[in-house]
Design a protein around this motif. Structure first.
Motif, short mmCIF file in Angstrom:
data_model
loop_
_atom_site.label_atom_id
_atom_site.label_comp_id
_atom_site.label_asym_id
_atom_site.label_seq_id
_atom_site.Cartn_x
_atom_site.Cartn_y
_atom_site.Cartn_z
N UNK A 34 0.84 -1.20 0.00
CA UNK A 34 0.00 0.00 0.00
C UNK A 34 0.88 1.26 0.00
N UNK A 35 0.57 2.16 -0.92
CA UNK A 35 1.38 3.38 -1.05
C UNK A 35 0.63 4.62 -0.63
N UNK A 36 -0.71 4.50 -0.57
CA UNK A 36 -1.50 5.66 -0.18
C UNK A 36 -2.35 5.29 1.02
N UNK A 37 -2.76 6.30 1.77
CA UNK A 37 -3.55 6.06 2.96
C UNK A 37 -4.99 5.79 2.53
N UNK A 38 -5.29 4.54 2.31
CA UNK A 38 -6.60 4.18 1.80
C UNK A 38 -7.05 2.86 2.45
N UNK A 39 -8.23 2.88 3.03
CA UNK A 39 -8.77 1.71 3.71
C UNK A 39 -10.01 1.22 2.98
N UNK A 40 -10.12 -0.10 2.81
CA UNK A 40 -11.35 -0.65 2.25
C UNK A 40 -12.40 -0.67 3.36
N UNK A 41 -13.59 -0.19 3.07
CA UNK A 41 -14.67 -0.23 4.07
C UNK A 41 -15.21 -1.64 4.23
N UNK A 42 -15.22 -2.40 3.14
CA UNK A 42 -15.63 -3.80 3.17
C UNK A 42 -14.58 -4.60 2.41
N UNK A 43 -14.09 -5.67 3.03
CA UNK A 43 -13.15 -6.55 2.35
C UNK A 43 -13.55 -7.99 2.65
N UNK A 44 -13.64 -8.82 1.62
CA UNK A 44 -14.01 -10.22 1.85
C UNK A 44 -12.84 -10.99 2.45
N UNK A 45 -11.63 -10.66 1.98
CA UNK A 45 -10.47 -11.44 2.42
C UNK A 45 -9.22 -10.57 2.40
N UNK A 46 -8.39 -10.73 3.42
CA UNK A 46 -7.17 -9.93 3.53
C UNK A 46 -5.96 -10.84 3.33
N UNK A 47 -5.02 -10.41 2.49
CA UNK A 47 -3.75 -11.13 2.36
C UNK A 47 -2.62 -10.12 2.55
N UNK A 48 -1.47 -10.61 2.91
CA UNK A 48 -0.32 -9.72 3.07
C UNK A 48 0.36 -9.43 1.75
N UNK A 49 0.50 -10.47 0.95
CA UNK A 49 1.33 -10.35 -0.26
C UNK A 49 0.95 -11.43 -1.27
N UNK A 50 1.63 -11.42 -2.40
CA UNK A 50 1.45 -12.47 -3.41
C UNK A 50 0.66 -11.98 -4.60
N UNK A 51 0.90 -12.60 -5.75
CA UNK A 51 0.14 -12.25 -6.95
C UNK A 51 -0.98 -13.27 -7.12
N UNK A 52 -2.21 -12.78 -7.06
CA UNK A 52 -3.38 -13.66 -7.07
C UNK A 52 -4.08 -13.64 -8.43
N UNK A 53 -4.62 -14.78 -8.79
CA UNK A 53 -5.38 -14.87 -10.05
C UNK A 53 -6.66 -15.68 -9.80
N UNK A 54 -7.59 -15.57 -10.75
CA UNK A 54 -8.86 -16.29 -10.66
C UNK A 54 -9.97 -15.39 -10.15
N UNK A 55 -11.23 -15.79 -10.35
CA UNK A 55 -12.40 -15.04 -9.90
C UNK A 55 -12.32 -13.57 -10.38
N UNK A 56 -11.98 -13.42 -11.64
CA UNK A 56 -11.88 -12.07 -12.23
C UNK A 56 -10.47 -11.55 -12.32
#
Ligand code: IMP
Ligand code: MG
Length: 173
Positions: free
Chosen positions: A133-155
């Motif tokens: 994260x480079x900017x001060x921005x918070x998600x109001x709703x998040x289904x799932x939190x991860x620390x790192x990694x490149x994710x694929x699938x489900x869009x």
């Protein structure tokens, strides 16, 4: 062939999406809400969450930002390549994203949407990826939190591929 490590199954995604949709339905009860999906990555998540939200005055629109080439790191130049069609002035807006990484795309899109003077603007993301994260921005709703990694699938794609996978995987390049 790169290795794909399972992160969320189709069933786990379903449960998480239902839970967040229920919360959104409570939070916006009696209000008109406009979901704004960020193309292309959020197309599946947006379709799924819209069908689980029980508000009767729900509208859906899309915009598109381009920030990725064919690689796996965010470039800092972001362009709006498709704007919304619905008038959001005075409306409650929920921006639906596939993944928040550096936050630069959403920062740009939110600043853009604010110029239309909505009554409120919040963020709902399938994946909140914290580490870069480079900017001060918070998600109001998040289904799932991860620390790192490149994710694929489900869009989520890698070079436009894998969006159709029903589950989410970490891609080891
Ligand atoms: P940000 O501007 O760095 O927050 O990046 C947001 C956009 O980059 C997302 O909407 C995705 O399209 C893309 N992105 C970031 N991380 C990933 C990932 O792990 N897999 C696929 N796309 C990603
Ligand atoms: Mg995206």
């Amino acid at each position: 062939m790169s290795e794909l490590i399972p992160v969320l199954s189709k069933e786990q995604i379903r449960t998480l999406v239902e839970k967040v949709a229920k919360q959104i339905s409570v939070d916006y009860k009696g209000k008109e809400l406009i979901l704004i999906g960020v193309l292309k990555g959020a197309y599946i998540f947006c379709a799924d969450i819209a069908r689980e939200i029980t508000l009767d005055r729900l509208k859906v629109d899309f915009l598109r930002a381009a920030s990725y080439g064919g690689g796996t790191t965010s470039t800092e130049e972001i362009k709006l390549t498709k704007d919304i069609d619905i008038d959001i002035t005075g409306a409650h807006v929920l921006v639906v994203e596939d993944i928040v990484d550096t936050g630069l795309t959403l920062r740009f899109l939110i600043d853009h949407l604010k110029s239309y003077n909505p009554a409120s603007i919040k963020i709902c993301t399938m994946i909140d990826k914290k580490e870069r994260r480079k900017v001060d921005l918070q998600a109001d709703y998040a289904c799932h939190v991860v620390q790192e990694g490149f994710l694929i699938g489900y869009g989520l794609d890698y070079d436009e591929k894998y969006r159709n996978l029903p589950g989410i995987y970490e891609m080891k390049l």
